[in-house]
Write a protein that holds these residues in place. Structure first.
Motif, PDB file in Angstrom:
ATOM      1  N   LEU A  67      -0.309  -4.929  -6.896  1.00  0.00           N
ATOM      2  CA  LEU A  67      -1.466  -4.455  -6.136  1.00  0.00           C
ATOM      3  C   LEU A  67      -1.127  -4.347  -4.651  1.00  0.00           C
ATOM      4  N   VAL A  68      -0.517  -5.397  -4.100  1.00  0.00           N
ATOM      5  CA  VAL A  68      -0.184  -5.386  -2.671  1.00  0.00           C
ATOM      6  C   VAL A  68       0.787  -4.252  -2.353  1.00  0.00           C
ATOM      7  N   LEU A  69       1.807  -4.065  -3.175  1.00  0.00           N
ATOM      8  CA  LEU A  69       2.803  -3.026  -2.915  1.00  0.00           C
ATOM      9  C   LEU A  69       2.204  -1.631  -3.037  1.00  0.00           C
ATOM     10  N   ASP A  70       1.275  -1.462  -3.973  1.00  0.00           N
ATOM     11  CA  ASP A  70       0.641  -0.153  -4.143  1.00  0.00           C
ATOM     12  C   ASP A  70      -0.245   0.185  -2.947  1.00  0.00           C
ATOM     13  N   VAL A  71      -1.027  -0.788  -2.498  1.00  0.00           N
ATOM     14  CA  VAL A  71      -1.883  -0.568  -1.319  1.00  0.00           C
ATOM     15  C   VAL A  71      -1.017  -0.270  -0.096  1.00  0.00           C
ATOM     16  N   ALA A  72       0.103  -0.979   0.033  1.00  0.00           N
ATOM     17  CA  ALA A  72       1.001  -0.750   1.160  1.00  0.00           C
ATOM     18  C   ALA A  72       1.556   0.672   1.139  1.00  0.00           C
ATOM     19  N   LYS A  73       1.980   1.120  -0.020  1.00  0.00           N
ATOM     20  CA  LYS A  73       2.557   2.464  -0.131  1.00  0.00           C
ATOM     21  C   LYS A  73       1.530   3.532   0.199  1.00  0.00           C
ATOM     22  N   VAL A  94       0.997  -2.224   9.067  1.00  0.00           N
ATOM     23  CA  VAL A  94       1.790  -3.388   8.648  1.00  0.00           C
ATOM     24  C   VAL A  94       0.957  -4.662   8.807  1.00  0.00           C
ATOM     25  N   TYR A  95       0.275  -4.793   9.938  1.00  0.00           N
ATOM     26  CA  TYR A  95      -0.569  -5.969  10.192  1.00  0.00           C
ATOM     27  C   TYR A  95      -1.652  -6.098   9.110  1.00  0.00           C
ATOM     28  N   ALA A  96      -2.286  -4.976   8.768  1.00  0.00           N
ATOM     29  CA  ALA A  96      -3.361  -5.003   7.768  1.00  0.00           C
ATOM     30  C   ALA A  96      -2.820  -5.382   6.394  1.00  0.00           C
ATOM     31  N   CYS A  97      -1.662  -4.854   6.033  1.00  0.00           N
ATOM     32  CA  CYS A  97      -1.089  -5.176   4.722  1.00  0.00           C
ATOM     33  C   CYS A  97      -0.627  -6.631   4.664  1.00  0.00           C
ATOM     34  N   ARG A  98      -0.193  -7.154   5.790  1.00  0.00           N
ATOM     35  CA  ARG A  98       0.124  -8.589   5.838  1.00  0.00           C
ATOM     36  C   ARG A  98      -1.132  -9.420   5.592  1.00  0.00           C
ATOM     37  N   ALA A  99      -2.265  -8.952   6.107  1.00  0.00           N
ATOM     38  CA  ALA A  99      -3.529  -9.667   5.876  1.00  0.00           C
ATOM     39  C   ALA A  99      -3.893  -9.642   4.400  1.00  0.00           C
ATOM     40  N   LEU A 100      -3.660  -8.501   3.752  1.00  0.00           N
ATOM     41  CA  LEU A 100      -3.917  -8.420   2.308  1.00  0.00           C
ATOM     42  C   LEU A 100      -2.999  -9.375   1.551  1.00  0.00           C
ATOM     43  N   LEU A 101      -1.737  -9.387   1.921  1.00  0.00           N
ATOM     44  CA  LEU A 101      -0.799 -10.302   1.266  1.00  0.00           C
ATOM     45  C   LEU A 101      -1.209 -11.744   1.499  1.00  0.00           C
ATOM     46  N   GLU A 140       6.620 -15.383   0.299  1.00  0.00           N
ATOM     47  CA  GLU A 140       8.073 -15.199   0.259  1.00  0.00           C
ATOM     48  C   GLU A 140       8.474 -14.162  -0.783  1.00  0.00           C
ATOM     49  N   LEU A 141       7.762 -14.136  -1.886  1.00  0.00           N
ATOM     50  CA  LEU A 141       8.096 -13.228  -2.988  1.00  0.00           C
ATOM     51  C   LEU A 141       7.867 -11.765  -2.623  1.00  0.00           C
ATOM     52  N   VAL A 142       6.889 -11.492  -1.768  1.00  0.00           N
ATOM     53  CA  VAL A 142       6.441 -10.111  -1.552  1.00  0.00           C
ATOM     54  C   VAL A 142       6.724  -9.581  -0.148  1.00  0.00           C
ATOM     55  N   LYS A 143       6.720 -10.430   0.857  1.00  0.00           N
ATOM     56  CA  LYS A 143       6.707  -9.976   2.249  1.00  0.00           C
ATOM     57  C   LYS A 143       7.810  -8.974   2.577  1.00  0.00           C
ATOM     58  N   ASP A 144       9.056  -9.320   2.303  1.00  0.00           N
ATOM     59  CA  ASP A 144      10.167  -8.445   2.686  1.00  0.00           C
ATOM     60  C   ASP A 144      10.107  -7.112   1.937  1.00  0.00           C
ATOM     61  N   GLU A 145       9.807  -7.176   0.652  1.00  0.00           N
ATOM     62  CA  GLU A 145       9.731  -5.944  -0.135  1.00  0.00           C
ATOM     63  C   GLU A 145       8.579  -5.065   0.339  1.00  0.00           C
ATOM     64  N   MET A 146       7.451  -5.692   0.644  1.00  0.00           N
ATOM     65  CA  MET A 146       6.298  -4.937   1.129  1.00  0.00           C
ATOM     66  C   MET A 146       6.620  -4.223   2.437  1.00  0.00           C
ATOM     67  N   GLU A 147       7.235  -4.943   3.354  1.00  0.00           N
ATOM     68  CA  GLU A 147       7.518  -4.348   4.657  1.00  0.00           C
ATOM     69  C   GLU A 147       8.597  -3.271   4.563  1.00  0.00           C
ATOM     70  N   LYS A 148       9.513  -3.427   3.635  1.00  0.00           N
ATOM     71  CA  LYS A 148      10.513  -2.387   3.404  1.00  0.00           C
ATOM     72  C   LYS A 148       9.852  -1.130   2.855  1.00  0.00           C
ATOM     73  N   ILE A 149       8.919  -1.304   1.917  1.00  0.00           N
ATOM     74  CA  ILE A 149       8.186  -0.166   1.363  1.00  0.00           C
ATOM     75  C   ILE A 149       7.374   0.525   2.447  1.00  0.00           C
ATOM     76  N   LEU A 150       6.718  -0.260   3.286  1.00  0.00           N
ATOM     77  CA  LEU A 150       5.935   0.316   4.377  1.00  0.00           C
ATOM     78  C   LEU A 150       6.812   1.159   5.297  1.00  0.00           C
ATOM     79  N   GLU A 151       7.929   0.589   5.712  1.00  0.00           N
ATOM     80  CA  GLU A 151       8.806   1.288   6.655  1.00  0.00           C
ATOM     81  C   GLU A 151       9.409   2.544   6.032  1.00  0.00           C
TER      82      GLU A 151
END
Length: 731
Positions: free
Chosen positions: A390-396, A463-470, A509-520
């Protein structure tokens, strides 16, 4: 163009099916109120209709914190000035129970009197139309979106609504020059549309359907929290938005659209506000939603504008009220998750903080994942974990959205986490603006004193908003990782704070790096795709950003050139203008082209023509070689084909601040003529790539007919004082 618009209206009317009271509801499993938890004070649609509205209607108008497990509250539209002016009895009498008198006064103004709906238009469960005993406010349709009807609810019959709005036009017309538009449907259908979309009438059902699968239906507002300008704000919620209907698309039953009234009165989330909207802000959102859709930027949609001219609203000045109807698959946002899992150890002054409710978080996440995002990588029937997906999809989704903002120079102005859609839609249009003179640090919201939401920083704010979701979902994600499956009801019950913290850290830890990579990566790829589209380039090149895109933006910023008109001028560039064997004629073409680029400066007297010419020639040399390198990817007439492609990606008309201010002034001054101007600007916004104002012709503006002359003016930069105009949050 006007004739085409009217023919399109005729076609729309012929394909429409039912009046608004006959729009079908989707299955119970697709209605948000049947699957999430209501406020205990409004526990069901049936109880809301039969008890709350009749006996204790104040509960839905009273600002209060909802219990931590509640996702929404049932609320009925009631656009009235607040504080309410409770009138004394007539004839005078002693009121011994003042509380009961107030409830009766409110109930008389609530939609509690049911009206039957013709059997051939009834839905399942059967919706009833309700109206109030003591409310007959004046309401006037001033805008109706053809494109929203076409895309979202083509089965809605609007009767003769378009005919009453008149022929779209910018210039004043003589009586004999006004188009005669035939009435295309009964006035009663149009009036019912106005009544429902103004909040005057309400569609509800207190009964279950034949299979007893639905607990009825009533309007609602959702609870959410959020970070505003980086600070935690506690409970916010739909303070002036009420969802009144949800209906499936006629050709895609799994695709449902929610109709939401903005400015229809107070809800439990209104705090000290009146829950109303003014004509000014409503026009801005009405026009921009469809303008963004035309630019292929993900957005909520706009359906209608209904003025309430007798209802005063106090903002910076006294204005008149307006109810705006917007449409989306869902209006849920990141703040909905934050409300159920707020930041821990957060100092908050204001009393709007509830404790976390992790089971309500699970319930919301499952609904969003299944029915809103429709996550394809999750096997729901087998209990597979879904939090990370869910988090990764919203980020994308949001990365793609903000990339489109950057590529088209759109600035939102208030990217608080409660204004970020889980679907990656542009939502909550307030002090937004499209870029005028290019300034990467431009701030469109004068309330944003520190420039937090400046154009340059918008990707960072996503990025800030998706971090809040995470942050909100991380305890659940950590628990799922531990269980290796989805959490079940009661998953966090009796779990210690230490364990929640452990899960939170693990989930992050499980999601943060992958999420931010997807965002970028997603943002960069989408931005590059759109920028190449605007420059009519077909092949991706690794050096595009450094050699083509950024130098182009630097020239605009250095020489203070208008963003959109510069892109549009480039549509007419041809590599042959730089040919080494240039004839005198070809040289003239190049000089003329560069001169046209100079016209994108609102202050040509201060433009350093020599330096600007040098910069443009250097960049055009690189751009020309880049174009020539992909000649094989075009037809034999590459120049013509490229020009057409570029014109289809770079708007001739853009919804500039001066245009919005002029339209607002016209509509506020005279609804009759203002409606036609509003309709024409909507028409231009929905067809932004057309050569409005005879763009391709060199006819002097003095020789153009009045309407074409106005089109050309509306495609211009406007007065210099309006360039970079900033609005406030109340806009």
């Amino acid at each position: 163009m006007r004739a085409l618009f009217l023919r399109s209206m005729t076609t729309m009317s012929k394909t429409s099916k039912v009046p608004i009271s006959g729009l079908p509801l989707p299955p119970s499993s697709q209605i948000i109120t049947n699957n999430l938890t209501p406020d205990p004070n409004t526990p069901s649609a049936a109880g809301f209709i039969k008890e709350v509205l009749l006996d204790k209607p104040s509960i839905q108008r009273r600002a209060r914190l909802l219990p931590s497990q509640a996702h929404f509250a049932y609320v009925s539209p009631l656009p009235l000035p607040f504080p309410y002016e409770i009138t004394a009895p007539d004839p005078p009498e002693v009121v011994e129970d003042k509380a009961a008198y107030i409830e009766k006064w409110l109930s008389d103004r609530e939609a509690v009197i049911s009206q039957s709906i013709p059997a051939d238009t009834q839905t399942t469960p059967v919706l009833q139309k309700y109206h109030a005993k003591s409310r007959d406010d004046k309401r006037e349709l001033i805008g109706l979106s053809e494109t929203c009807l076409r895309d979202c609810i083509p089965h809605l019959d609007v009767g003769d609504a378009f005919a009453t709005l008149g022929s779209p036009a910018l210039a004043p017309e003589d009586e004999e020059g006004v188009d005669s538009v035939p009435v295309e449907g009964p006035g009663a259908i149009r009036q019912e549309l106005i009544d429902v979309l103004s909040g005057h009438s309400v569609l509800m059902s207190a009964d279950s359907n034949a299979n007893n699968e639905s607990p009825g239906f009533a309007p609602w507002s959702v609870r959410y929290s959020g970070h505003q300008f980086g600070s935690w704000a506690g409970q916010l919620g739909d303070g002036r938005a009420i969802s009144v209907l949800v209906t499936p698309h006629p050709t895609s039953p799994d695709l449902t659209y929610e109709l939401q009234l903005k400015g229809a009165g107070r809800t439990p989330f209104s705090r000290s506000a009146d829950g109303l909207a003014v004509l000014r802000s409503s026009i801005r959102e009405y026009l921009c939603s469809e303008a963004m859709q035309a630019l292929s930027i993900p957005t909520t949609r706009s359906l209608s504008l209904i003025s309430l001219p007798d209802l005063p609203v106090i903002r910076e000045r006294v204005e008149t009220a307006c109810v705006f109807t917007r449409v989306a698959e869902s209006f849920l946002r990141i703040g909905n998750f934050e409300a159920l899992s707020p930041p821990s150890n957060m100092f908050f002054l204001g009393g709007g903080q509830q404790s976390a409710d992790y089971d309500a978080l699970r319930q919301l996440g499952e609904w969003v994942g299944r029915k809103v995002l429709k996550l394809e990588n999750v096997d729901w029937d087998k209990g597979k974990s879904w939090g990370k997906e869910l988090v990764l999809d919203v980020a994308k989704r949001n990365a793609k959205m903000v990339a489109a903002w950057q590529a088209y120079g759109f600035m939102h102005g208030v990217m608080n986490t409660d204004n970020i859609s889980v679907l990656g839609l542009t939502i909550d249009y307030g002090p937004y603006a499209f870029m005028d003179v290019f300034d990467s640090y431009h701030i469109c919201n004068h309330t944003d004193e520190e420039g937090r939401y400046a154009y340059k920083y918008q990707p960072n704010m996503i990025v800030y908003a998706c971090r809040a979701l995470l942050r909100a979902l991380s305890p659940l994600i950590g628990a799922e990782a531990n269980l290796r499956k989805a959490v079940s009801p009661g998953w966090a019950q009796d779990v210690s704070d230490e364990k929640i913290t452990e899960w939170r850290n693990a989930g992050t830890e499980l999601v943060k790096d992958e999420m931010e990579k997807i965002l970028e990566e997603t943002c960069a790829v989408e931005y590059g795709r759109l920028f190449r589209k605007r420059l009519a380039l077909r092949r991706q090149d690794k050096t595009d950003q450094s050699q083509i895109f950024q130098p182009f933006l630097d020239i605009m910023e250095t020489h203070k050139l208008d963003f959109h008109s510069t892109f549009r001028k480039l549509c007419f560039f041809r590599p042959s203008m730089l040919s080494s064997d240039s004839t005198s004629n070809k040289s003239q073409h190049l000089d003329k082209f560069i001169s046209s680029l100079f016209s994108c400066s609102p202050d040509q007297q201060r433009l350093d023509h020599t330096k600007a010419t040098e910069d443009w020639l250097a960049w055009l040399e690189k751009y020309s070689k880049r174009i020539e390198s992909e000649r094989s990817e075009w037809s034999s007439d590459m120049d013509t084909e490229r020009e057409a492609a570029a014109k289809g990606a770079n708007p001739r008309f853009i919804l500039r601040q001066w245009v919005l201010e002029e339209v607002i002034k016209k509509v506020e001054g005279d609804h009759e003529s203002g409606k036609r101007i509003l309709a024409k600007v909507m028409q231009m916004a929905c067809n932004p790539f057309e050569p409005w104002g005879a763009e391709d012709e060199e006819t002097p503006i003095t020789e153009l007919e009045a309407e074409i002359k106005e089109e050309r003016r509306f495609c211009g930069l406007g007065e210099k004082k309006m360039l970079g105009f900033q609005c406030s949050c109340s806009s």
